[in-house]
Structure formats: C-alpha cells, structure tokens
Design an enzyme around this catalytic site. Structure first.
Site, PDB file in Angstrom:
ATOM      1  N   ARG A  25       0.833  -1.202   0.000  1.00 48.33           N
ATOM      2  CA  ARG A  25       0.000   0.000   0.000  1.00 48.33           C
ATOM      3  C   ARG A  25       0.875   1.262   0.000  1.00 48.33           C
ATOM      4  NH1 ARG A  25      -3.488   2.557   4.392  1.00 48.33           N
ATOM      5  NH2 ARG A  25      -4.969   3.784   3.178  1.00 48.33           N
ATOM      6  N   HIS A  50       0.758   4.299  -2.730  1.00 48.29           N
ATOM      7  CA  HIS A  50       0.619   5.726  -2.391  1.00 48.29           C
ATOM      8  C   HIS A  50       1.853   6.520  -2.808  1.00 48.29           C
ATOM      9  CE1 HIS A  50      -2.963   5.729   0.628  1.00 48.29           C
ATOM     10  NE2 HIS A  50      -3.115   4.773  -0.248  1.00 48.29           N
ATOM     11  N   ASN A  64      -3.045   9.232   3.917  1.00 45.99           N
ATOM     12  CA  ASN A  64      -2.079   8.299   4.516  1.00 45.99           C
ATOM     13  C   ASN A  64      -2.832   7.171   5.222  1.00 45.99           C
ATOM     14  OD1 ASN A  64      -2.637   8.789   7.294  1.00 45.99           O
ATOM     15  ND2 ASN A  64      -1.043  10.311   7.491  1.00 45.99           N
ATOM     16  N   HIS A  94      -6.474  -5.929  -2.228  1.00 42.27           N
ATOM     17  CA  HIS A  94      -7.354  -5.990  -1.056  1.00 42.27           C
ATOM     18  C   HIS A  94      -7.744  -7.434  -0.734  1.00 42.27           C
ATOM     19  CE1 HIS A  94      -8.632  -1.462  -1.435  1.00 42.27           C
ATOM     20  NE2 HIS A  94      -7.362  -1.618  -1.142  1.00 42.27           N
TER      21      HIS A  94
HETATM   22  C1  HEM Z   1      -8.647   1.519  -6.252  1.00 41.89           C
HETATM   23  C2  HEM Z   1      -8.516   2.456  -5.361  1.00 41.89           C
HETATM   24  C3  HEM Z   1      -8.183   2.160  -3.922  1.00 41.89           C
HETATM   25  C4  HEM Z   1      -8.833   2.642  -2.836  1.00 41.89           C
HETATM   26  C5  HEM Z   1      -9.999   3.586  -2.837  1.00 41.89           C
HETATM   27  C6  HEM Z   1      -8.193   2.075  -1.674  1.00 41.89           C
HETATM   28  C7  HEM Z   1      -8.551   2.359  -0.377  1.00 41.89           C
HETATM   29  C8  HEM Z   1      -8.065   1.707   0.731  1.00 41.89           C
HETATM   30  C9  HEM Z   1      -8.497   1.951   2.080  1.00 41.89           C
HETATM   31  C10 HEM Z   1      -9.513   2.990   2.499  1.00 41.89           C
HETATM   32  C11 HEM Z   1      -7.840   1.091   2.872  1.00 41.89           C
HETATM   33  C12 HEM Z   1      -7.980   0.947   4.386  1.00 41.89           C
HETATM   34  C13 HEM Z   1      -7.117   1.961   5.081  1.00 41.89           C
HETATM   35  C14 HEM Z   1      -7.418   1.998   6.546  1.00 41.89           C
HETATM   36  O1  HEM Z   1      -8.585   2.087   6.922  1.00 41.89           O
HETATM   37  O2  HEM Z   1      -6.484   1.930   7.341  1.00 41.89           O
HETATM   38  C15 HEM Z   1      -6.972   0.295   2.034  1.00 41.89           C
HETATM   39  C16 HEM Z   1      -6.135  -0.676   2.493  1.00 41.89           C
HETATM   40  C17 HEM Z   1      -5.266  -1.365   1.691  1.00 41.89           C
HETATM   41  N1  HEM Z   1      -5.006  -1.105   0.355  1.00 41.89           N
HETATM   42 FE1  HEM Z   1      -6.118   0.005  -0.870  1.00 41.89          FE
HETATM   43  N2  HEM Z   1      -7.183   1.256  -2.076  1.00 41.89           N
HETATM   44  C18 HEM Z   1      -7.126   1.282  -3.435  1.00 41.89           C
HETATM   45  C19 HEM Z   1      -6.196   0.640  -4.220  1.00 41.89           C
HETATM   46  C20 HEM Z   1      -5.150  -0.101  -3.744  1.00 41.89           C
HETATM   47  C21 HEM Z   1      -4.019  -0.543  -4.520  1.00 41.89           C
HETATM   48  C22 HEM Z   1      -3.779  -0.181  -5.982  1.00 41.89           C
HETATM   49  C23 HEM Z   1      -3.233  -1.275  -3.691  1.00 41.89           C
HETATM   50  C24 HEM Z   1      -1.936  -1.956  -3.981  1.00 41.89           C
HETATM   51  C25 HEM Z   1      -1.605  -2.447  -5.152  1.00 41.89           C
HETATM   52  C26 HEM Z   1      -3.888  -1.303  -2.405  1.00 41.89           C
HETATM   53  C27 HEM Z   1      -3.450  -2.006  -1.305  1.00 41.89           C
HETATM   54  C28 HEM Z   1      -4.042  -1.965  -0.063  1.00 41.89           C
HETATM   55  C29 HEM Z   1      -3.696  -2.867   1.017  1.00 41.89           C
HETATM   56  C30 HEM Z   1      -2.731  -4.043   0.942  1.00 41.89           C
HETATM   57  C31 HEM Z   1      -4.437  -2.462   2.132  1.00 41.89           C
HETATM   58  C32 HEM Z   1      -4.371  -3.038   3.559  1.00 41.89           C
HETATM   59  C33 HEM Z   1      -3.335  -2.248   4.333  1.00 41.89           C
HETATM   60  C34 HEM Z   1      -3.040  -2.785   5.720  1.00 41.89           C
HETATM   61  O3  HEM Z   1      -3.501  -3.867   6.074  1.00 41.89           O
HETATM   62  O4  HEM Z   1      -2.319  -2.091   6.472  1.00 41.89           O
HETATM   63  N3  HEM Z   1      -5.026  -0.558  -2.465  1.00 41.89           N
HETATM   64  N4  HEM Z   1      -7.124   0.703   0.744  1.00 41.89           N
HETATM   65  C1  LIG Z   2      -1.535  10.676   8.964  1.00 46.75           C
HETATM   66  O1  LIG Z   2      -2.131  11.932   8.876  1.00 46.75           O
HETATM   67  C2  LIG Z   2      -2.696  12.396  10.090  1.00 46.75           C
HETATM   68  C3  LIG Z   2      -3.352  13.709   9.777  1.00 46.75           C
HETATM   69  O2  LIG Z   2      -4.337  13.544   8.822  1.00 46.75           O
HETATM   70  C4  LIG Z   2      -1.613  12.522  11.154  1.00 46.75           C
HETATM   71  O3  LIG Z   2      -2.197  12.914  12.377  1.00 46.75           O
HETATM   72  C5  LIG Z   2      -0.919  11.179  11.322  1.00 46.75           C
HETATM   73  O4  LIG Z   2       0.161  11.331  12.214  1.00 46.75           O
HETATM   74  C6  LIG Z   2      -0.406  10.685   9.986  1.00 46.75           C
HETATM   75  N1  LIG Z   2       0.134   9.353  10.128  1.00 46.75           N
HETATM   76  C7  LIG Z   2       1.426   9.117  10.028  1.00 46.75           C
HETATM   77  C8  LIG Z   2       1.818   7.694  10.132  1.00 46.75           C
HETATM   78  O5  LIG Z   2       2.245   9.971   9.834  1.00 46.75           O
END
Ligand code: HEM
Ligand SMILES: *[C@@H]1O[C@H](CO)[C@@H](O)[C@H](O)[C@H]1NC(C)=O
Ligand SMILES: *[C@@H]1O[C@H](CO)[C@@H](O)[C@H](O)[C@H]1NC(C)=O
Ligand SMILES: *[C@@H]1O[C@H](CO)[C@@H](O)[C@H](O)[C@H]1NC(C)=O
Length: 326
Positions: A65, A69, A96, A193
């Site tokens: 991820r 980003h 982030n 995901h």
């Molecule tokens: C298509 C648009 C995408 C959206 C809107 C999106 C959005 C998100 C969101 C909202 C989360 C959860 C974050 C949280 O609540 O902490 C997430 C997690 C994740 N995303 Fe995406 N994502 C997208 C595409 C991708 C892509 C392209 C990748 C990698 C190739 C990716 C890999 C991941 C992974 C592995 C997680 C889990 C992270 C963890 O467990 O710490 N995502 N994503």
């Molecule tokens: C992610 O952004 C928030 C503000 O939106 C900040 O408070 C937080 O420390 C940031 N996380 C990291 C890992 O830097």
C-alpha cells in the site's frame, strides 16, 4: 564530394550522435539493473522482510500500500518516505490512512547500505519488497523492473491523486487513467485488497447511513450484520476488519468472488462489480473465474504502476537514509 553533400553528411552524423546520447540518457528500468552493482539485492531484501513478517503479519499489506501511495504522488520516487527537516510530508496527508511499516523500510535500507553502499534506491525498496511479500503470502511472482532513483521533495498536496474509499467508480477510473493505468490495471490492483485490513471509518457509512439512514444496498445482509459487530455506528473508528473475510492473510482471487457475492468491504471495492454497465464488471468475473489470469494480470499491473514517472539516469539521487534527502 560537394560542400553541400559534406554539410548534409555532417548534419547526419551530428543527428546520429545526438540520438545515441539521448538514447543512453533515456535509462529504462530493468530487472537486472543492480546485476553488477548489487547482485544480492533480492536476497538482502527478502531476508529483512521475512524476519519482519515473523513479528507483523500485516507487513506485506502495509508495504504494498505504501508503494501504491508513493507511485500515485510524483511517481514512484520514494517521496512518501520523506519526513522532518521542514518537509511537508505526504505522511501527514489525509490519504495516509494509517499507513505503517516505515521502520521496516529503514531496516531494509540499513541492510542494503551494508551490502552495497549508496546503490539501491528507497523507491526500488518499495517495489521489490512488495513483490517479495506478495509471493510470501501465496501470490504471484514477477520480475520487478529496477533502477528508480529517489526524489528530493515531498508533495503533500499531490496526495489528492490517491483515490479514496467513498469515491465513485468514474472518479477512481479517472485517477488511474491520469497515471496511465487502465480498467484492467484498476481491477487487478484492487485485488491487493485480498489481504490486509481497513479501519471502521473507511466503511462505516455503508453500514448505517448510505442513503437516507439505510445501509448500502450492494452489501450482503449477513455480511452487513457481521460488520456491524466490529464497527458500531458511533465510535470504533480505528478498529480494523479484514478486507477479504474469506482468506484474510492469503493472496488469492477470493477478493473477486467476494465482490460477486456483495461482500466487498469498501464501497470502492464493490463498485467495481455493482456499477451496471461498467467495463470493470467483466474483469471482476474473469479474475473470479481464474486465479492464474488474476495473478498474471496483477504482476503486469504492478509493473505498470511501478513505471509511473520514475526518476532515472542522473535525475534524483540514491538516498542514504530513506527519510531524508542527502
Ligand atoms: C482503487 C482504489 C483504492 C482505494 C480507494 C483504496 C482504499 C483503501 C483503504 C480505504 C484502505 C484501508 C485503510 C485503513 O482504513 O487503514 C486500504 C487498504 C489497503 N489497500 Fe487500498 N485502495 C485502493 C487501491 C489499492 C491498490 C492499488 C493497492 C496496492 C496495489 C492497495 C493495497 C491496499 C492494502 C494491501 C491495504 C491493507 C493495508 C493494511 O492492512 O495495512 N489498495 N485501501
Ligand atoms: C496521517 O495523517 C494524520 C493527519 O491527517 C496525522 O495525524 C498522522 O500522524 C499521519 N500518520 C502518520 C503515520 O504519519
Ligand atoms: C546475500 O544476502 C543474504 C541475506 O542477507 C546473505 O545471507 C548471503 O550471505 C548474501 N550472499 C552474498 C554472496 O553476499
Ligand atoms: C468526483 O470528482 C468530482 C471532481 O473532482 C467531485 O466534485 C465529486 O465530488 C467526486 N464524486 C465522488 C462520488 O467521488
């Protein structure tokens, strides 16, 4: 030879020289980029991430991820890693969304600086560790093109290029096409995901107040009730839920079967399948039906994403510390 011909020849030779020099400075990424300068790069990265995985089962999801980003903001240049010293860090931007795992990137960098000082970029660390960790989770392997160099500035404002979980499919599609990725890339990459977690705040609205106080109609009722247990209507914003309830830690094509069953966790997941008439629907069905098709497309899409505006040749630098410019 007439002077006219001589001048023409001279001109042709100058053109040839210019083309050759141009060709040389137009460096391309290549899987063998460190073949002579750091031949052991893959083993060194693998050994650090295997160890990290022992204490953090989510390190794979976290680092892939982070790579995503990174690539969507200023290209794949390690800009997401920059902090401190007056840097307007991308890590402080809203998208982030709980990205973590930066200390493992530092550990990889330390190991690489010991093995081959000043050679391997932080941007390449993200690309290579993502591939290794996907493989360790049971996913595909692909030859990672290498040779990216590190950027010298962060771009916090640029993080708006990263799609969010509440965005419409057309907006998400546009953000992908803005960086040269098509619908197949979008669907394949969303398949990341298949592992990792999301916080309640990323899907809470779907459970309680999607339209006029009702839940999202494209959410399976049994799954909805399960999700409400861990993600209450108020509070619980940072409690986490697996993105793939079927096989939370494995890298496989269950993510796509989940979408077919209205069990996508984020709205941005489910819209790939539930937006009628969208080109993504057939792609979801294809990947649900064939894991090898998904794996091949995922590897290619990761290569495509990793190719977003890399710094090569003499642009950028090889950071000594991933957190700071040299
Ligand atoms: C298509 C648009 C995408 C959206 C809107 C999106 C959005 C998100 C969101 C909202 C989360 C959860 C974050 C949280 O609540 O902490 C997430 C997690 C994740 N995303 Fe995406 N994502 C997208 C595409 C991708 C892509 C392209 C990748 C990698 C190739 C990716 C890999 C991941 C992974 C592995 C997680 C889990 C992270 C963890 O467990 O710490 N995502 N994503
Ligand atoms: C992610 O952004 C928030 C503000 O939106 C900040 O408070 C937080 O420390 C940031 N996380 C990291 C890992 O830097
Ligand atoms: C390559 O790296 C691995 C992991 O750090 C190490 O065990 C091995 O000795 C290294 N091989 C060489 C030839 O340096
Ligand atoms: C889509 O993008 C437009 C233009 O940036 C924005 O105004 C709109 O709110 C977005 N819609 C959704 C659902 O994300």
């Amino acid at each position: 030879m007439s002077s006219y011909n001589m001048i023409t020849h001279l001109f042709e030779i100058m053109l040839l020289v210019a083309l050759l020099c141009g060709g040389l400075s137009y460096a391309q990424l290549s899987p063998s980029f460190y073949g002579t300068t750091c031949p052991n790069v893959t083993n060194v990265v693998r050994s650090v991430v295997e160890q990290a995985r022992g204490s953090d089962s989510l390190i794979g999801p976290k680092l892939i991820r982070m790579h995503f980003h990174d690539c969507f903001v200023n290209g794949c240049d390690g800009s997401i890693l920059l902090v401190g010293n007056g840097v307007d860090s991308e890590q402080n931007a809203v998208p982030n969304q709980s990205i973590d795992g930066y200390s493992v990137v530092d550990d990889i960098k330390t190991a690489l600086e010991n093995a081959c000082p000043g050679v391997v970029s932080c941007a390449d660390i993200l690309a290579l560790s993502s591939q290794i960790l996907v493989g360790l989770a049971g996913g595909p392997t692909w030859q990672v093109p290498l040779g990216r160099r590190d950027g010298t500035s962060a771009n916090r404002a640029g993080t708006t290029a990263i799609p969010g979980p509440f965005e419409s499919l057309s907006n998400i599609t546009r953000k992908f096409s803005d960086v040269g990725l098509d619908a197949t890339d979008l669907v394949a990459l969303s398949g990341a995901h298949t592992f990792g977690v999301a916080r309640c705040s990323a899907f809470q609205t779907r459970l309680y107040n999607f339209n006029n106080g009702n839940p999202d109609p494209t959410l399976d009722t049994t799954y909805l009730n399960q999700l409400r247990q861990t993600c209450p209507q108020s509070g619980g914003g940072s409690t986490t839920t697996s993105l793939d309830p079927a096989t939370p830690n494995g890298f496989d094509n269950n993510y796509f079967t989940n979408l077919q069953n209205n069990r996508g966790l984020l709205s941005s997941d489910q819209v790939l399948f539930s937006t009628s008439g969208a080109p993504t629907v057939a792609i979801v069905n294809r990947f649900a039906g064939s894991q090898s098709d998904f794996f091949d497309s995922f590897g290619q899409a990761m290569i495509n994403m990793g190719n977003i505006s890399p710094l090569t040749g003499s642009n950028g630098e090889i950071r000594a510390d991933c957190k700071r410019v040299n």
